[in-house]
Design a protein around this motif. Sequence first.
Motif, PDB file in Angstrom:
ATOM      1  N   LEU A 153      20.784 -13.539   7.226  1.00  0.00           N
ATOM      2  CA  LEU A 153      20.200 -13.463   8.685  1.00  0.00           C
ATOM      3  C   LEU A 153      20.425 -12.087   9.355  1.00  0.00           C
ATOM      4  O   LEU A 153      19.477 -11.640  10.163  1.00  0.00           O
ATOM      5  CB  LEU A 153      20.888 -14.574   9.417  1.00  0.00           C
ATOM      6  CG  LEU A 153      20.864 -15.874   8.920  1.00  0.00           C
ATOM      7  CD1 LEU A 153      21.721 -16.910   9.574  1.00  0.00           C
ATOM      8  CD2 LEU A 153      19.368 -16.558   9.090  1.00  0.00           C
ATOM      9  N   ARG A 154      21.150 -11.331   9.146  1.00  0.00           N
ATOM     10  CA  ARG A 154      21.369 -10.121   9.757  1.00  0.00           C
ATOM     11  C   ARG A 154      20.410  -9.070   9.211  1.00  0.00           C
ATOM     12  O   ARG A 154      19.970  -8.281   9.930  1.00  0.00           O
ATOM     13  CB  ARG A 154      22.825  -9.577   9.320  1.00  0.00           C
ATOM     14  CG  ARG A 154      23.815 -10.061  10.325  1.00  0.00           C
ATOM     15  CD  ARG A 154      25.130 -10.101   9.867  1.00  0.00           C
ATOM     16  NE  ARG A 154      25.774  -8.645   9.973  1.00  0.00           N
ATOM     17  CZ  ARG A 154      27.008  -8.213   9.476  1.00  0.00           C
ATOM     18  NH1 ARG A 154      27.857  -9.058   9.008  1.00  0.00           N
ATOM     19  NH2 ARG A 154      27.146  -6.840   9.787  1.00  0.00           N
ATOM     20  N   GLU A 155      20.002  -9.156   7.831  1.00  0.00           N
ATOM     21  CA  GLU A 155      18.925  -8.254   7.212  1.00  0.00           C
ATOM     22  C   GLU A 155      17.721  -8.686   8.109  1.00  0.00           C
ATOM     23  O   GLU A 155      16.879  -7.884   8.369  1.00  0.00           O
ATOM     24  CB  GLU A 155      18.850  -8.789   5.780  1.00  0.00           C
ATOM     25  CG  GLU A 155      17.939  -8.049   5.042  1.00  0.00           C
ATOM     26  CD  GLU A 155      18.550  -6.365   4.719  1.00  0.00           C
ATOM     27  OE1 GLU A 155      17.861  -5.558   5.050  1.00  0.00           O
ATOM     28  OE2 GLU A 155      19.653  -6.321   4.269  1.00  0.00           O
ATOM     29  N   ILE A 156      17.168 -10.137   8.051  1.00  0.00           N
ATOM     30  CA  ILE A 156      16.146 -10.413   8.943  1.00  0.00           C
ATOM     31  C   ILE A 156      16.222  -9.863  10.445  1.00  0.00           C
ATOM     32  O   ILE A 156      15.055  -9.722  10.692  1.00  0.00           O
ATOM     33  CB  ILE A 156      16.173 -12.190   8.791  1.00  0.00           C
ATOM     34  CG1 ILE A 156      15.623 -12.297   7.189  1.00  0.00           C
ATOM     35  CG2 ILE A 156      15.028 -12.782   9.584  1.00  0.00           C
ATOM     36  CD1 ILE A 156      15.827 -14.128   6.951  1.00  0.00           C
ATOM     37  N   GLN A 157      17.253  -9.843  10.986  1.00  0.00           N
ATOM     38  CA  GLN A 157      17.431  -9.454  12.323  1.00  0.00           C
ATOM     39  C   GLN A 157      16.972  -8.029  12.396  1.00  0.00           C
ATOM     40  O   GLN A 157      16.229  -7.600  13.219  1.00  0.00           O
ATOM     41  CB  GLN A 157      18.809  -9.477  12.662  1.00  0.00           C
ATOM     42  CG  GLN A 157      18.981  -9.179  14.193  1.00  0.00           C
ATOM     43  CD  GLN A 157      20.376  -9.512  14.782  1.00  0.00           C
ATOM     44  OE1 GLN A 157      20.732 -10.173  15.367  1.00  0.00           O
ATOM     45  NE2 GLN A 157      21.426  -8.728  13.981  1.00  0.00           N
ATOM     46  N   VAL A 158      17.251  -7.214  11.280  1.00  0.00           N
ATOM     47  CA  VAL A 158      16.928  -5.959  11.311  1.00  0.00           C
ATOM     48  C   VAL A 158      15.037  -5.657  11.165  1.00  0.00           C
ATOM     49  O   VAL A 158      14.611  -4.892  11.726  1.00  0.00           O
ATOM     50  CB  VAL A 158      17.519  -5.014  10.067  1.00  0.00           C
ATOM     51  CG1 VAL A 158      16.983  -3.510   9.967  1.00  0.00           C
ATOM     52  CG2 VAL A 158      18.775  -4.984  10.529  1.00  0.00           C
ATOM     53  N   PHE A 159      14.689  -6.551  10.354  1.00  0.00           N
ATOM     54  CA  PHE A 159      13.301  -6.739  10.197  1.00  0.00           C
ATOM     55  C   PHE A 159      12.698  -6.937  11.802  1.00  0.00           C
ATOM     56  O   PHE A 159      11.617  -6.464  11.900  1.00  0.00           O
ATOM     57  CB  PHE A 159      12.562  -7.832   9.188  1.00  0.00           C
ATOM     58  CG  PHE A 159      12.944  -7.415   7.764  1.00  0.00           C
ATOM     59  CD1 PHE A 159      12.802  -6.196   7.383  1.00  0.00           C
ATOM     60  CD2 PHE A 159      13.570  -8.597   7.063  1.00  0.00           C
ATOM     61  CE1 PHE A 159      13.039  -5.784   6.185  1.00  0.00           C
ATOM     62  CE2 PHE A 159      13.566  -8.292   5.883  1.00  0.00           C
ATOM     63  CZ  PHE A 159      13.607  -6.800   5.246  1.00  0.00           C
ATOM     64  N   GLU A 160      13.404  -7.979  12.300  1.00  0.00           N
ATOM     65  CA  GLU A 160      12.716  -8.273  13.574  1.00  0.00           C
ATOM     66  C   GLU A 160      12.854  -7.368  14.638  1.00  0.00           C
ATOM     67  O   GLU A 160      12.003  -7.152  15.531  1.00  0.00           O
ATOM     68  CB  GLU A 160      13.662  -9.391  14.086  1.00  0.00           C
ATOM     69  CG  GLU A 160      13.461 -10.274  15.206  1.00  0.00           C
ATOM     70  CD  GLU A 160      14.382 -11.174  15.651  1.00  0.00           C
ATOM     71  OE1 GLU A 160      13.948 -12.357  16.281  1.00  0.00           O
ATOM     72  OE2 GLU A 160      15.415 -11.044  15.729  1.00  0.00           O
ATOM     73  N   PHE A 161      14.006  -6.577  14.722  1.00  0.00           N
ATOM     74  CA  PHE A 161      14.099  -5.272  15.545  1.00  0.00           C
ATOM     75  C   PHE A 161      12.920  -4.260  15.210  1.00  0.00           C
ATOM     76  O   PHE A 161      12.241  -3.914  16.139  1.00  0.00           O
ATOM     77  CB  PHE A 161      15.235  -4.521  15.419  1.00  0.00           C
ATOM     78  CG  PHE A 161      16.547  -5.185  15.778  1.00  0.00           C
ATOM     79  CD1 PHE A 161      16.548  -5.784  17.168  1.00  0.00           C
ATOM     80  CD2 PHE A 161      17.740  -5.284  15.157  1.00  0.00           C
ATOM     81  CE1 PHE A 161      17.514  -6.328  17.851  1.00  0.00           C
ATOM     82  CE2 PHE A 161      18.634  -6.003  15.814  1.00  0.00           C
ATOM     83  CZ  PHE A 161      18.912  -6.586  17.025  1.00  0.00           C
ATOM     84  N   THR A 162      12.942  -4.197  13.860  1.00  0.00           N
ATOM     85  CA  THR A 162      11.779  -3.116  13.428  1.00  0.00           C
ATOM     86  C   THR A 162      10.226  -3.344  13.893  1.00  0.00           C
ATOM     87  O   THR A 162       9.667  -2.800  14.651  1.00  0.00           O
ATOM     88  CB  THR A 162      11.736  -2.846  12.175  1.00  0.00           C
ATOM     89  OG1 THR A 162      13.299  -2.110  11.501  1.00  0.00           O
ATOM     90  CG2 THR A 162      10.689  -1.726  11.600  1.00  0.00           C
ATOM     91  N   LEU A 163       9.970  -4.859  13.618  1.00  0.00           N
ATOM     92  CA  LEU A 163       8.807  -5.298  13.900  1.00  0.00           C
ATOM     93  C   LEU A 163       8.413  -5.164  15.625  1.00  0.00           C
ATOM     94  O   LEU A 163       7.406  -4.793  16.120  1.00  0.00           O
ATOM     95  CB  LEU A 163       8.365  -6.502  13.471  1.00  0.00           C
ATOM     96  CG  LEU A 163       8.414  -6.481  11.854  1.00  0.00           C
ATOM     97  CD1 LEU A 163       8.348  -7.804  11.324  1.00  0.00           C
ATOM     98  CD2 LEU A 163       6.920  -5.468  11.496  1.00  0.00           C
ATOM     99  N   PHE A 164       9.525  -5.730  16.124  1.00  0.00           N
ATOM    100  CA  PHE A 164       9.177  -5.872  17.644  1.00  0.00           C
ATOM    101  C   PHE A 164       9.262  -4.574  18.260  1.00  0.00           C
ATOM    102  O   PHE A 164       8.356  -4.378  19.464  1.00  0.00           O
ATOM    103  CB  PHE A 164      10.288  -6.883  18.270  1.00  0.00           C
ATOM    104  CG  PHE A 164       9.869  -8.351  18.054  1.00  0.00           C
ATOM    105  CD1 PHE A 164       8.618  -8.804  18.619  1.00  0.00           C
ATOM    106  CD2 PHE A 164      10.581  -9.216  17.153  1.00  0.00           C
ATOM    107  CE1 PHE A 164       8.000 -10.157  18.327  1.00  0.00           C
ATOM    108  CE2 PHE A 164      10.069 -10.558  16.850  1.00  0.00           C
ATOM    109  CZ  PHE A 164       8.984 -10.839  17.515  1.00  0.00           C
TER     110      PHE A 164
END
Length: 178
Positions: free
Chosen positions: A158-169
């Motif tokens: 989930l923490r890895e996915i959160q980094v994708f989320e930050f990057t994309l947003f």
Amino acid sequence: MDKYVRIAAQLTNRSPLPLLCPKKPWDKKLTREIMALSDEVLSDHDDSSTLSSQAVRSGLLLWNDELELSHSISQGMSEEVGSLWHGMMHRREGDFSNAKYWFRLAGEHAVFSSLYEKASLFSPEVKSWGRWDPFRFIDEVEKAIHLNGEDSADAMILREIQVFEFTLFIDYSRNYNQ
């Protein structure tokens, strides 16, 4: 090197990965640098939008675990981009029902399909959803925090996915033009 690029690289390369529910800011010096960035540096288009730069600043601060500063910016933005950052901030502070409220306000978002594609590579659970679902992600974060803790295998995904989320947003916010 551009100040924004350096800050974004520093956040992208954080080790360990950002916590799902941090208790304190990661790097106070970085906070000061983010706050000092001009609207022109934060926005990725010629007609630098104050809304765009506010959204990027809120996102960078959130990625740096500066929940209160990020919140003070995102809560002042009535557009969907502000609701997204506001929802993410409440999820990270552990106020999961409030996070869902803000994601409901934001509605379906163009970035969700890219986030789903990236997240699906790391999580069979997310892949089984068929599309990105911020409400299920909030539920997964809550479950990981309460059952297994921040360092569990589930939380690390989930923490890895959160980094994708930050990057994309943040990329979306940099190009946001009201």
